[in-house]
Scaffold this motif. Structure first.
Motif, short mmCIF file in Angstrom:
data_model
loop_
_atom_site.label_atom_id
_atom_site.label_comp_id
_atom_site.label_asym_id
_atom_site.label_seq_id
_atom_site.Cartn_x
_atom_site.Cartn_y
_atom_site.Cartn_z
N HIS B 7 0.57 -1.05 0.22
CA HIS B 7 -0.10 0.19 0.09
C HIS B 7 1.36 0.99 -0.16
CE1 HIS B 7 -2.97 2.97 1.24
NE2 HIS B 7 -2.96 2.96 1.79
N PRO B 8 0.60 2.51 -0.82
CA PRO B 8 -0.61 1.85 -2.07
C PRO B 8 0.09 1.76 -3.07
CG PRO B 8 1.05 4.42 -2.29
CD PRO B 8 1.06 3.71 -0.83
N ARG B 37 13.02 -3.39 -7.31
CA ARG B 37 12.30 -2.43 -8.56
C ARG B 37 12.33 -2.84 -9.78
NH1 ARG B 37 15.48 3.98 -8.55
NH2 ARG B 37 14.08 5.20 -10.27
N GLN B 38 11.90 -2.41 -10.07
CA GLN B 38 11.20 -2.75 -11.43
C GLN B 38 11.20 -1.86 -12.41
OE1 GLN B 38 7.99 -5.10 -12.26
NE2 GLN B 38 9.41 -6.36 -14.00
N ASP B 88 13.43 9.23 -9.62
CA ASP B 88 13.06 8.15 -8.59
C ASP B 88 11.70 7.12 -9.13
OD1 ASP B 88 14.37 9.23 -6.17
OD2 ASP B 88 15.05 8.43 -7.23
N SER B 89 11.08 7.74 -9.79
CA SER B 89 9.82 7.24 -10.68
C SER B 89 10.19 5.64 -11.01
CB SER B 89 9.44 8.34 -11.97
OG SER B 89 9.08 9.47 -11.32
N SER B 90 9.14 4.70 -10.45
CA SER B 90 9.66 3.77 -10.84
C SER B 90 7.91 2.81 -10.26
CB SER B 90 11.01 2.47 -10.46
OG SER B 90 10.94 1.77 -11.01
N PHE B 91 8.36 1.40 -10.66
CA PHE B 91 7.32 0.36 -10.25
C PHE B 91 7.97 -0.75 -8.82
CE2 PHE B 91 3.37 -2.07 -9.74
CZ PHE B 91 3.16 -3.15 -10.06
N TYR B 92 7.63 -0.31 -7.84
CA TYR B 92 8.72 -0.95 -6.09
C TYR B 92 7.26 -1.98 -5.81
CZ TYR B 92 11.10 3.25 -6.17
OH TYR B 92 12.06 4.26 -6.71
N ARG B 116 3.25 1.59 -7.52
CA ARG B 116 3.80 2.36 -8.71
C ARG B 116 4.41 4.06 -8.61
NH1 ARG B 116 5.94 1.11 -13.92
NH2 ARG B 116 3.75 -0.70 -14.03
N LEU B 117 5.01 4.00 -8.16
CA LEU B 117 5.73 5.59 -8.28
C LEU B 117 5.94 6.30 -9.05
CD1 LEU B 117 6.01 7.64 -5.91
CD2 LEU B 117 8.64 6.88 -6.13
#
Lengths: 115, 120
Positions: B7-8, B37-38, B88-92, B116-117
């Motif tokens: 979450h989130p 991190r992807q 830093d935007s990425s899929f964590y 998803r950030l």
């Protein structure tokens, strides 16, 4: 050092055709092997795993894989694919060493099933 | 069984702010949690490994002061991205494992659905 090689970055296939996604690993110690699937914009889902016992492992959605120790391979197969199988597939290996046993990941294979 | 939640699922924040992501094991005790991190069309990159009650072990090249990890209980780990920037935007993705299980079971990781950030 351990490594995982997924030999095909992309695999296009027609619906109802068989498919094999290849995975080879390098390790001199005993390993545990996993295949994960990732659908677009989603997390990872375990398809199947080899921990011990029979080398032929059956997973969800009709997938199976065979652990071949002599060839250090763990190829994923499905006899007849569906459009819904379109996804990214990751092979991963972990070695039984230490408390922080990490998964070593392949780079993934993108399976595209076409009608 | 073996469900992990995050979450989130999606967060958008302004550059310079901090964002906290929670990872929970819902029906088992997670002695070890992993944060990945992807990047788009890429494999997972392990950022850090955390054992309950201990400091996280970061992978080479991951800034521990930027990516703060806390694993205070056997069911919860948090990742805080401090002073986030667009890069830093990425899929964590987090995963959890009960290392006390014998044999191969102690090696299996259970994955959360990812966060998803997006940093503007």
């Amino acid at each position: 050092a351990q490594s995982v090689t997924q030999l095909d970055s992309q695999v296009p296939v027609f619906e109802e055709a068989p498919v094999e996604l290849r995975c080879n690993y390098s390790s001199s110690v005993s390993v545990y092997l996993f295949w994960y699937v990732q659908y677009p914009n989603q997390g990872l889902q375990l398809l199947l795993k080899y921990l011990s016992g029979s080398t032929l492992v059956k997973g969800i959605n009709g997938f199976e894989a065979e652990f071949n120790k002599s060839q250090t391979s763990f190829h994923l197969r499905k006899p007849s694919v569906h459009i819904s199988d379109t996804a990214e597939y990751f092979c991963a290996v972990t070695v039984n060493a230490g408390n922080n046993r990490k998964l070593i990941w392949g780079l993934g294979t993108s399976l595209a099933v076409n009608p | 069984g073996a469900v992990v939640s995050q979450h989130p699922s999606r967060v958008i924040c302004k550059s310079g702010t901090s964002v906290k992501i929670e990872c929970r094991s819902l029906d088992f005790q997670a002695t070890t949690m992993f944060w990945y991190r992807q990047f788009p069309k890429k494999s997972l990159m392990l950022m850090a490994t955390s054992n309950e009650g201990s400091k996280a072990t970061y992978e080479q090249g991951v800034e521990k002061d930027k990516f703060l990890i806390n694993h205070a209980s056997l069911t919860l780990s948090t990742l805080t991205v401090t002073s986030a920037h667009p890069e830093d935007s990425s899929f964590y993705i987090c995963s959890a494992r009960d290392s006390r299980l014998a044999g191969g079971g102690g090696n299996e990781q259970f994955f959360g659905p990812g966060t998803r950030l997006t940093v503007l």
